[in-house]
Enzyme design. Structure first.
Site, short mmCIF file in Angstrom:
data_model
loop_
_atom_site.label_atom_id
_atom_site.label_comp_id
_atom_site.label_asym_id
_atom_site.label_seq_id
_atom_site.Cartn_x
_atom_site.Cartn_y
_atom_site.Cartn_z
N ASP A 1 -68.99 -9.53 -43.82
CA ASP A 1 -67.39 -9.04 -43.76
C ASP A 1 -66.30 -9.25 -44.21
OD1 ASP A 1 -68.48 -9.40 -40.29
OD2 ASP A 1 -69.18 -10.23 -40.92
N HIS B 1 -80.12 -15.41 -39.27
CA HIS B 1 -80.51 -14.08 -39.15
C HIS B 1 -80.83 -14.89 -41.18
CE1 HIS B 1 -76.57 -12.59 -40.77
NE2 HIS B 1 -77.49 -11.98 -38.86
N GLY C 1 -73.93 -18.49 -33.83
CA GLY C 1 -75.41 -18.10 -34.03
C GLY C 1 -76.71 -16.71 -34.39
N GLY D 1 -78.91 -13.80 -43.70
CA GLY D 1 -77.71 -13.54 -43.90
C GLY D 1 -76.86 -15.03 -43.45
N HIS D 2 -76.68 -15.97 -42.43
CA HIS D 2 -76.41 -16.71 -42.00
C HIS D 2 -77.23 -18.17 -43.37
CE1 HIS D 2 -76.33 -14.72 -38.20
NE2 HIS D 2 -74.94 -15.39 -38.46
N GLY E 1 -69.21 -14.73 -45.37
CA GLY E 1 -70.39 -13.78 -45.77
C GLY E 1 -69.48 -12.49 -46.53
P1 AMP Z 1 -71.55 -14.19 -37.73
O1 AMP Z 1 -71.91 -15.21 -36.30
O2 AMP Z 1 -71.82 -12.61 -37.15
O3 AMP Z 1 -69.81 -14.22 -36.99
O4 AMP Z 1 -71.71 -14.33 -38.86
C1 AMP Z 1 -71.15 -15.93 -39.73
C2 AMP Z 1 -71.23 -15.24 -41.14
O5 AMP Z 1 -72.29 -15.51 -41.24
C3 AMP Z 1 -70.14 -14.95 -41.26
O6 AMP Z 1 -69.02 -15.30 -42.51
C4 AMP Z 1 -70.50 -13.17 -41.90
O7 AMP Z 1 -69.68 -12.53 -42.59
C5 AMP Z 1 -72.05 -14.40 -42.36
N1 AMP Z 1 -72.75 -13.44 -42.56
C6 AMP Z 1 -72.88 -12.01 -41.51
N2 AMP Z 1 -74.41 -11.36 -41.38
C7 AMP Z 1 -74.57 -11.47 -43.24
C8 AMP Z 1 -75.48 -10.43 -44.36
N3 AMP Z 1 -75.88 -9.95 -43.67
N4 AMP Z 1 -75.07 -11.26 -45.36
C9 AMP Z 1 -74.03 -12.78 -45.48
N5 AMP Z 1 -73.72 -13.01 -44.33
C10 AMP Z 1 -73.75 -12.65 -43.68
#
Ligand code: AMP
Length: 267
Positions: A145, A29, A26, A31-32, A142
């Site tokens: 990570d 942004h 959640g 990226g998600h 992403g």
């Molecule tokens: P999270 O909600 O932080 O666990 O992220 C969910 C997914 O979004 C994971 O696969 C992350 O690698 C990906 N993610 C987070 N930040 C970015 C970003 N800046 N660019 C691309 N993917 C991202």
């Protein structure tokens, strides 16, 4: 977009066609949203999970303060083309008596693993559970990570899972800082200092990056032999821990996303 909270409800959906799964915690942004859009292009049905997974947080980490805003997230996910948002409770996924864990041993023990013991055990276990619950054809992660991607690709091979791991490039702000839900913790002055991280990594040289990060609280700056290899780093800016990486070699520049065909179970 439908919001489901139970495993039974999600399984009852029985989607027709190919399924793309985007696991998230959640606080969405761009990226998600890039992951959602990639999944939307490649699949008939897009499922996103929204679950702040307690098992991947250490005792002294930010589980309690992690940003949560389901209503905003649901709006953004719907706009980006997500069909089903799976937002279960912790009890739904870890009922009393839960005791089975996935350990991707060596890959989980270095870099992030040194500083976040148990983190990848939590990540691998929750992702395997999501794969078993949603039966995706493809799952989206992403490049931000990079070690998470390496761990999950290894799990898919080692456990003969029938899911293709798709990797989406890191989305950055105009100033170069990789988008992260944790960036919201940074004060303006801290955010300015945080820019040292992408600038150091942009040198694509471990020694130079280390020199540039000198004076910051650095957990590691290392070349990691993932596929593709990356220069990865983690720094602490005040109370906020940030990670980032740059790819050192791209085997196939023609491909916008790495990972096609290379991750589905190999022999
Ligand atoms: P999270 O909600 O932080 O666990 O992220 C969910 C997914 O979004 C994971 O696969 C992350 O690698 C990906 N993610 C987070 N930040 C970015 C970003 N800046 N660019 C691309 N993917 C991202």
């Amino acid at each position: 977009m439908k919001i489901t909270r139970t495993i039974a409800e999600l399984r009852g959906e029985k989607p027709e066609g190919t399924v793309g799964l985007v696991p998230t915690m959640g606080a969405f942004h761009e990226g998600h949203l890039a992951l959602f859009r990639a999944a939307r292009i490649e699949n008939d049905v897009v499922i996103a999970s929204l679950f702040v997974n307690p098992a991947q947080f250490g005792a002294n980490e930010d589980l309690g303060s992690y940003p949560r805003d389901e209503e905003r997230d649901a709006g953004l996910a719907a706009e980006a083309g997500v069909d089903v948002l799976f937002a279960p409770s912790a009890e739904e996924l870890y009922p009393a008596g839960f005791q089975t864990w996935v350990e991707v041993e060596e890959l989980s023990s270095r870099l992030e693993g040194v500083h976040r013991p148990g983190h990848f055990r939590g990540v691998a276990t929750i992702c395997l559970k999501f794969f078993n619950i949603a039966h995706p054809d493809r799952a989206y992660f992403g490049q931000k990570d990079a070690q998470q991607v390496a761990v999950l690709k290894r799990m898919v091979r080692d456990l003969n899972l029938e899911v293709e791991i798709r990797v989406v490039p890191t989305v950055r702000d105009a100033d170069g800082l990789a988008l992260s839900s944790r960036n919201s913790y940074l004060s303006p002055a801290e955010r300015e200092r945080a820019l040292t991280l992408p600038r150091a990594l942009a040198t694509k040289d471990a020694a130079q990056a280390r020199a540039r990060l000198n004076g910051l609280d650095v957990d590691y700056v290392e070349v990691a032999d993932f596929e593709p290899p990356v220069l990865a780093a983690a720094v602490r800016i005040g109370k906020t821990r940030l990670i980032d990486n740059v790819i050192l070699e791209v085997p196939d520049q023609a491909s916008a996303w790495s990972g096609r065909d290379e991750t589905k179970e190999k022999a």
